[in-house]
Design a protein around this motif. Structure first.
Motif, mmCIF file in Angstrom:
data_model
loop_
_atom_site.group_PDB
_atom_site.id
_atom_site.type_symbol
_atom_site.label_atom_id
_atom_site.label_comp_id
_atom_site.label_asym_id
_atom_site.label_seq_id
_atom_site.Cartn_x
_atom_site.Cartn_y
_atom_site.Cartn_z
ATOM 1 N N ALA A 229 0.819 -1.214 0.000
ATOM 2 C CA ALA A 229 0.000 0.000 0.000
ATOM 3 C C ALA A 229 0.852 1.262 0.000
ATOM 4 O O ALA A 229 0.319 2.366 0.078
ATOM 5 C CB ALA A 229 -0.923 -0.005 1.224
ATOM 6 N N ALA A 230 2.170 1.103 -0.083
ATOM 7 C CA ALA A 230 3.078 2.253 -0.007
ATOM 8 C C ALA A 230 3.553 2.666 -1.398
ATOM 9 O O ALA A 230 3.246 2.033 -2.405
ATOM 10 C CB ALA A 230 4.272 1.909 0.881
ATOM 11 N N ARG A 231 4.332 3.755 -1.422
ATOM 12 C CA ARG A 231 4.930 4.245 -2.656
ATOM 13 C C ARG A 231 6.408 4.511 -2.417
ATOM 14 O O ARG A 231 6.815 4.941 -1.323
ATOM 15 C CB ARG A 231 4.238 5.527 -3.133
ATOM 16 N N LEU A 232 7.199 4.257 -3.437
ATOM 17 C CA LEU A 232 8.624 4.588 -3.416
ATOM 18 C C LEU A 232 8.775 5.967 -4.046
ATOM 19 O O LEU A 232 8.418 6.174 -5.206
ATOM 20 C CB LEU A 232 9.424 3.547 -4.189
ATOM 21 N N ILE A 233 9.297 6.914 -3.275
ATOM 22 C CA ILE A 233 9.452 8.292 -3.751
ATOM 23 C C ILE A 233 10.939 8.602 -3.838
ATOM 24 O O ILE A 233 11.678 8.460 -2.853
ATOM 25 C CB ILE A 233 8.759 9.281 -2.803
ATOM 26 N N THR A 234 11.389 8.984 -5.027
ATOM 27 C CA THR A 234 12.799 9.289 -5.230
ATOM 28 C C THR A 234 12.957 10.744 -5.659
ATOM 29 O O THR A 234 12.093 11.304 -6.350
ATOM 30 C CB THR A 234 13.421 8.376 -6.303
ATOM 31 N N VAL A 235 14.060 11.337 -5.256
ATOM 32 C CA VAL A 235 14.412 12.703 -5.649
ATOM 33 C C VAL A 235 15.811 12.657 -6.242
ATOM 34 O O VAL A 235 16.776 12.297 -5.558
ATOM 35 C CB VAL A 235 14.373 13.678 -4.455
ATOM 36 N N VAL A 236 15.926 12.989 -7.532
ATOM 37 C CA VAL A 236 17.216 12.951 -8.213
ATOM 38 C C VAL A 236 17.724 14.381 -8.416
ATOM 39 O O VAL A 236 16.969 15.274 -8.806
ATOM 40 C CB VAL A 236 17.117 12.201 -9.561
ATOM 41 N N ASP A 237 18.996 14.584 -8.132
ATOM 42 C CA ASP A 237 19.641 15.893 -8.269
ATOM 43 C C ASP A 237 20.077 16.080 -9.720
ATOM 44 O O ASP A 237 20.931 15.341 -10.226
ATOM 45 C CB ASP A 237 20.832 15.975 -7.328
ATOM 46 N N LEU A 238 19.504 17.081 -10.401
ATOM 47 C CA LEU A 238 19.810 17.327 -11.807
ATOM 48 C C LEU A 238 20.903 18.371 -11.995
ATOM 49 O O LEU A 238 21.301 18.667 -13.126
ATOM 50 C CB LEU A 238 18.544 17.771 -12.548
ATOM 51 N N GLY A 239 21.374 18.941 -10.902
ATOM 52 C CA GLY A 239 22.381 19.995 -11.005
ATOM 53 C C GLY A 239 21.729 21.354 -11.165
ATOM 54 O O GLY A 239 20.531 21.478 -11.447
ATOM 55 N N ARG A 241 20.877 23.373 -8.995
ATOM 56 C CA ARG A 241 19.814 23.503 -7.994
ATOM 57 C C ARG A 241 18.464 23.009 -8.479
ATOM 58 O O ARG A 241 17.413 23.425 -7.987
ATOM 59 C CB ARG A 241 19.689 24.963 -7.540
ATOM 60 N N LYS A 242 18.474 22.076 -9.421
ATOM 61 C CA LYS A 242 17.234 21.502 -9.921
ATOM 62 C C LYS A 242 17.117 20.058 -9.447
ATOM 63 O O LYS A 242 18.107 19.325 -9.389
ATOM 64 C CB LYS A 242 17.184 21.546 -11.456
ATOM 65 N N GLN A 243 15.899 19.684 -9.097
ATOM 66 C CA GLN A 243 15.613 18.320 -8.676
ATOM 67 C C GLN A 243 14.371 17.816 -9.380
ATOM 68 O O GLN A 243 13.551 18.585 -9.868
ATOM 69 C CB GLN A 243 15.398 18.261 -7.155
ATOM 70 N N SER A 244 14.250 16.519 -9.424
ATOM 71 C CA SER A 244 13.053 15.906 -10.001
ATOM 72 C C SER A 244 12.572 14.808 -9.056
ATOM 73 O O SER A 244 13.351 13.955 -8.632
ATOM 74 C CB SER A 244 13.347 15.309 -11.381
ATOM 75 N N THR A 245 11.298 14.863 -8.715
ATOM 76 C CA THR A 245 10.705 13.884 -7.805
ATOM 77 C C THR A 245 9.837 12.903 -8.584
ATOM 78 O O THR A 245 9.006 13.312 -9.408
ATOM 79 C CB THR A 245 9.858 14.594 -6.736
ATOM 80 N N GLN A 246 10.031 11.632 -8.319
ATOM 81 C CA GLN A 246 9.255 10.583 -8.975
ATOM 82 C C GLN A 246 8.619 9.699 -7.905
ATOM 83 O O GLN A 246 9.181 9.496 -6.835
ATOM 84 C CB GLN A 246 10.137 9.724 -9.890
ATOM 85 N N SER A 247 7.437 9.162 -8.224
ATOM 86 C CA SER A 247 6.726 8.302 -7.277
ATOM 87 C C SER A 247 6.340 7.008 -7.981
ATOM 88 O O SER A 247 5.813 7.039 -9.098
ATOM 89 C CB SER A 247 5.479 9.015 -6.760
ATOM 90 N N PHE A 248 6.609 5.871 -7.328
ATOM 91 C CA PHE A 248 6.354 4.566 -7.923
ATOM 92 C C PHE A 248 5.475 3.735 -6.986
ATOM 93 O O PHE A 248 5.744 3.627 -5.798
ATOM 94 C CB PHE A 248 7.654 3.814 -8.183
ATOM 95 N N SER A 249 4.443 3.139 -7.535
ATOM 96 C CA SER A 249 3.579 2.257 -6.753
ATOM 97 C C SER A 249 4.313 0.967 -6.423
ATOM 98 O O SER A 249 5.086 0.439 -7.235
ATOM 99 C CB SER A 249 2.301 1.939 -7.541
ATOM 100 N N LEU A 250 4.065 0.446 -5.226
ATOM 101 C CA LEU A 250 4.695 -0.809 -4.797
ATOM 102 C C LEU A 250 3.690 -1.955 -4.760
ATOM 103 O O LEU A 250 3.940 -2.973 -4.120
ATOM 104 C CB LEU A 250 5.327 -0.632 -3.417
ATOM 105 N N LYS A 251 2.548 -1.789 -5.445
ATOM 106 C CA LYS A 251 1.529 -2.841 -5.428
ATOM 107 C C LYS A 251 2.059 -4.172 -5.922
ATOM 108 O O LYS A 251 1.648 -5.233 -5.450
ATOM 109 C CB LYS A 251 0.333 -2.415 -6.295
#
Length: 909
Positions: A229-239, A241-251
């Motif tokens: 029922a959870a999600r994996l949330i990642t934040v990648v550093d793009l340089g 001072r920019k970041q990108s957040t992604q969310s993945f279902s763990l179903k």
């Protein structure tokens, strides 16, 4: 149309023919069973809904164009309901948007704009239903999973997979990061967390390798369901001072392969050779191939099996008394398991159905020795139901252990048919689901174009011809033309008007690749379809309760139009009998009067107004009107948000799976998006009241999950009723508010309500005036738990009141707004959503200059194409600039319930 007409058209078969004679001790007559069953079907006909979408998936900024078909018995356009509800539900089972559509002749159409503020990349579910359909479970509604990508805001394309061995509680993920051009984000720092509604479960960090990959590893967990029922949330550093957040279902991160067995007719019976269906499912809900053996309790192999299609297959077994059986299984991913077969009954019947005869559906029923001895010379009935109509009935005396029957297929309609054997008392003994395929009773739809290939922006003329049983048919169709090259899809996985009305609406559970069974039909596909029928259960029709007259309760009646109701009372609370109440809708120049009954209640029925209309209800034309007040009922109804039965259709890696479409979407956005001039007229920012103004609530998240604006509440006469409708993701039950997703999962802990920073009981909300409310903030979770731990609650509702004006003169109009007269109210009830027209550009192809690029993927959409008496219609439009294969899909229905679909392709060079 009356049910007798249905029966006459279908040709009900009631026979005593070869089956047999008269039962000596029948307690229920066959005609009684048929009459009561048909009476039930007549009084409570099922409605089915199908939505035809222009595309299989979308991007943020797109518009979803759809046509709704509402049908009832024998697929006839329904006249039962005149209102259709369409809900858009997020992947976390929260309501995002709800539409109310006016149904005419069993049809409606509309648009869902995917605005950036409301939609983000993810899997959404669209469900559609009428209020009459809510008498059954939400599983019977139309449900379709729609994936939405985001080419505007996502600069990072990701692909995740979970390389775990099934059966393990250890979670691993391998993620690849790349830009929209396909170049990897190598050597980038990544932080990640695993979160569910209860908070953070794990966290970590790492760095991508040169190819943009990173591995996420989590130690073995005790509660796998909590992780699913959870999600994996990642934040990648793009340089920079920019970041990108992604969310993945763990179903699908954890889980075991599963195998189920389905004896034909319902049960294994000792001494009777039985056909057994099997179905193997992987953790992601999709099929998996399987093979194995069946052994008895002496380890003797009695059967071998292997899946024949999408994890489904069949084998035969002769169960023996005092023996048990198990399957030794090997799945396609290399895992193995041992699974017990259903225990065989010592006394019973086995029903087999042979559907290979093109002219007849042949049945055979066999009783084992024990059942035959105990029930010899007793009556047995066979009844078949299809399309909401009893289409076959027969009776026999059990004077031999095996007997057969046949139903001529010419008497049946295409679709699922359920055949049931009942005892003389009306008790179901065994049942079998089959699918009848008769192309002759469908619309024959033919589409041709004036050319085989076209140039960009060239005019296209399509000629449509509709026939039913060889004669021209006046029909109504929806037509979508899409650039298939930029919108690739799986044709077998489509949900169509045929798959939904004939198959998916009649059986339980998820059906993988439903359109496979409706294209290029051959003997192999019919055999695979029969395997599907063997492993899917029929829906909610049962005979036992119908025969005894114990019908399930009705909770809702059909809607013929919008209804507003309420009660007229004196200020002391007494109901006013014979009071005059007037309703007016200014933008429609419409008004109507109603007289209250002895309880003071009034009702306005069959209203028509748009969702933006202001409705005024007044009792000012009564004696001493200033001493009267109007209390409106909450006529809006939202069924509970059930779990998505089609989660297997969700796309885990949306941005990488839909790369071709999203790249075209990005080009389209860049080509049409222009920055608009912004004129700053004032630098003063108006201070609004929020939860942050109250110390007891300051620990809540700065941004609420949902905010109800004053515009939604200003016209509320009964604030509590309005709040029940407006609060997204919240359920009101037994005078308490609950977080919907938690309540549906069994958590009955109520939310805490605050007004002006003070905790209050729900009943306190009855004293509030909607015009005095600044906003309502909905918190579906309390991240720090400060409120929930203090009050032993789950979730928070914060009601912020408007500040009392100070130091400035108050106009009479302002006072009237703050304290409106009780005998007159103005409200904004949920009306019909506006129907927009699909934009069709017209190009002059003789001009050499063609400014801009027309990269639209849907170049034509028309939800209301009607053929003439000759069965013909002509469509004209212009292609866009996108080259490739264009695909035209036509779906529709005629007045006699014949449905049809065709697909036509042409090239644009």
């Amino acid at each position: 149309m009356k049910i007798c007409t249905f029966l006459s058209a279908l040709g009900l078969i009631i026979t005593t023919g070869s089956l047999t004679a008269h039962a000596q001790t029948d307690s229920v007559d066959l005609n009684t069973i048929i009459d009561k069953s048909q009476k039930y079907l007549d009084e409570r006909p099922d409605e089915k809904v199908y939505l035809h979408f222009d595309k299989p998936y979308y991007a943020v900024g797109d518009s979803i164009w759809f046509k709704a078909y509402v049908t009832t018995q024998l697929h006839m356009p329904s006249a039962i309901s005149k209102i259709l509800y369409v809900d858009i539900i997020s992947g976390t089972d929260s309501l995002v948007q709800s539409l109310k559509m006016q149904v005419r002749n069993g049809m409606a159409w509309g648009t869902i704009p995917l605005f950036e503020k409301s939609y983000r990349e993810g899997n959404y579910r669209i469900r559609a239903y009428t209020k009459w359909m809510t008498n059954n479970e939400p599983a019977y509604f139309f449900n379709k999973t729609i994936s939405i990508g985001d080419a505007i805001n996502n600069s990072v394309v990701t692909h995740v997979n979970y390389p775990n061995k099934p059966g393990s509680n250890k979670f691993d993920a391998r993620i690849k990061y790349q830009n929209q051009e396909g170049a990897p984000y190598g050597n980038r720092k990544v932080t990640w967390t695993v979160e569910n509604d209860n908070g953070e479960l794990a966290k970590g960090k790492g760095t991508t390798n040169a190819n943009g990959y990173i591995n996420v590893n989590i130690a073995e967990v005790k509660n796998a369901n909590e992780l699913r029922a959870a999600r994996l949330i990642t934040v990648v550093d793009l340089g920079n001072r920019k970041q990108s957040t992604q969310s993945f279902s763990l179903k699908t991160a954890l889980g075991n392969d599963d195998l189920q067995f389905f004896p034909e007719g319902g049960d294994l019976v000792t001494g009777v050779r039985s056909k057994v269906g099997l179905k193997a499912i992987s953790p992601n809900g999709m099929s998996i191939d399987v093979k194995g053996t069946v052994t008895d309790n002496e380890d003797k192999v009695v059967a071998n099996f292997t899946s024949q299609h999408l994890g489904m297959g069949t084998f035969y077994i002769l169960p023996e008394a005092n023996k048990t059986y198990k399957a030794n299984v090997t799945f396609a991913d290399g895992t193995s398991s041992t699974i017990d077969l259903p225990k065989a009954k010592t006394s019973g019947l086995v029903m087999t159905v042979n559907n290979t005869d093109p002219d007849n559906l042949n049945m055979r029923i066999v009783a084992n020795d024990e059942y035959f001895k105990a029930n010899q010379n007793k009556g047995i009935y066979i009844v078949a139901q299809s399309g909401g109509v009893i289409c076959y009935g027969a009776k026999t005396i059990l004077n031999k252990q095996a007997f057969g029957a046949s139903i001529p297929k010419i008497k049946l309609k295409t679709g699922a048919i359920v055949v049931t054997a009942l005892s003389a008392n009306g008790d179901p003994l065994c049942e079998r689901l089959a699918f009848i395929w008769r192309p002759a009773d469908q619309l024959d739809v033919n589409l041709t174009a004036d050319k085989k290939a076209y140039a960009k922006r060239q005019k296209v003329t399509l000629n449509l011809l509709s026939k039913a049983q060889g004669a021209p048919a006046e029909s109504n169709f929806s037509v979508a033309v899409v650039n298939e090259t930029s919108t690739p899809f799986d044709e077998n996985g489509e949900t169509t008007i045929l798959t939904q009305i004939l198959l998916q609406s009649n059986v339980r559970g998820h059906i993988e690749k439903p359109n496979y069974y409706f294209t290029n039909i051959d003997a192999t596909k019919l055999d695979n379809l029969d395997a599907l029928m063997l492993t899917q259960g029929y829906r909610h029709f049962t005979y036992k309760g119908i025969i005894t007259g114990k019908f399930p309760p009705l909770y809702a009646l059909p809607e013929q139009g919008i209804e507003l109701s309420g009660t007229l009372r004196t200020l002391t609370g007494l109901p006013v009998k014979g009071g005059n109440v007037r309703l007016s809708i200014d933008d429609r120049n419409y008004s109507v009067n109603a007289i209250t009954n002895s309880d003071g209640t009034f009702k306005f029925s069959n209203l028509i107004f748009s969702d933006s209309s202001k409705v005024t209800v007044s009792a000012r034309n009564n004696v001493q009107a200033k001493n009267l007040m109007i209390m409106m009922d909450n006529n809006d109804y939202l069924p509970k948000l059930d779990a998505n039965i089609n989660t297997a259709d969700e796309i885990l890696n949306i941005d990488s799976t839909l790369t071709t479409y999203l790249q075209n979407s990005k080009k389209l956005y860049d080509n049409t998006h222009m920055l608009k001039e912004v004129v700053i007229k004032s630098t003063t920012i108006k201070k609004t009241v929020t939860h942050a103004d109250y110390p007891a609530l300051s620990a809540l998240n700065p941004i609420a999950d949902h905010v109800i604006s004053p515009e939604q509440l200003g016209a509320c006469n009964n604030f509590l009723n309005c709040l029940q409708t407006a609060a997204l993701g919240v359920t009101f039950v037994d005078n308490n508010f609950y977080v919907t997703r938690d309540y549906n999962q069994g958590n009955k802990t109520p939310m805490q309500v605050f007004v002006k920073g003070m905790a209050v009981d729900v009943n306190y909300l009855n004293s509030l005036n909607g015009a005095e409310v600044e906003s309502v903030e909905v918190f579906l979770k309390d991240d720090l738990g400060t409120v929930n731990r203090t009050y032993n609650t789950n979730g928070v509702l914060v009601v912020n009141m408007k500040p009392i004006p100070k130091g400035t003169p108050v106009k009479l109009s302002d006072l009237e707004t703050l304290f409106p007269p009780k005998h007159t109210i103005t409200l904004s009830p949920k009306g019909y959503d506006a129907v927009k027209v699909f934009y069709l550009p017209r190009y002059d192809i003789t001009k050499s200059a063609m400014p801009g690029n027309d990269l639209r993927t849907t170049v034509f959409w028309s939800p209301n194409v009607t053929t003439s008496k000759t069965g013909t219609a002509t469509l004209e439009y212009f292609n866009g600039d996108g080259k490739g294969t264009y695909r035209a899909v036509v779906e529709g229905i005629d007045k006699d319930g014949n449905i049809g679909r065709t697909v036509y392709r042409y090239q644009v060079n």
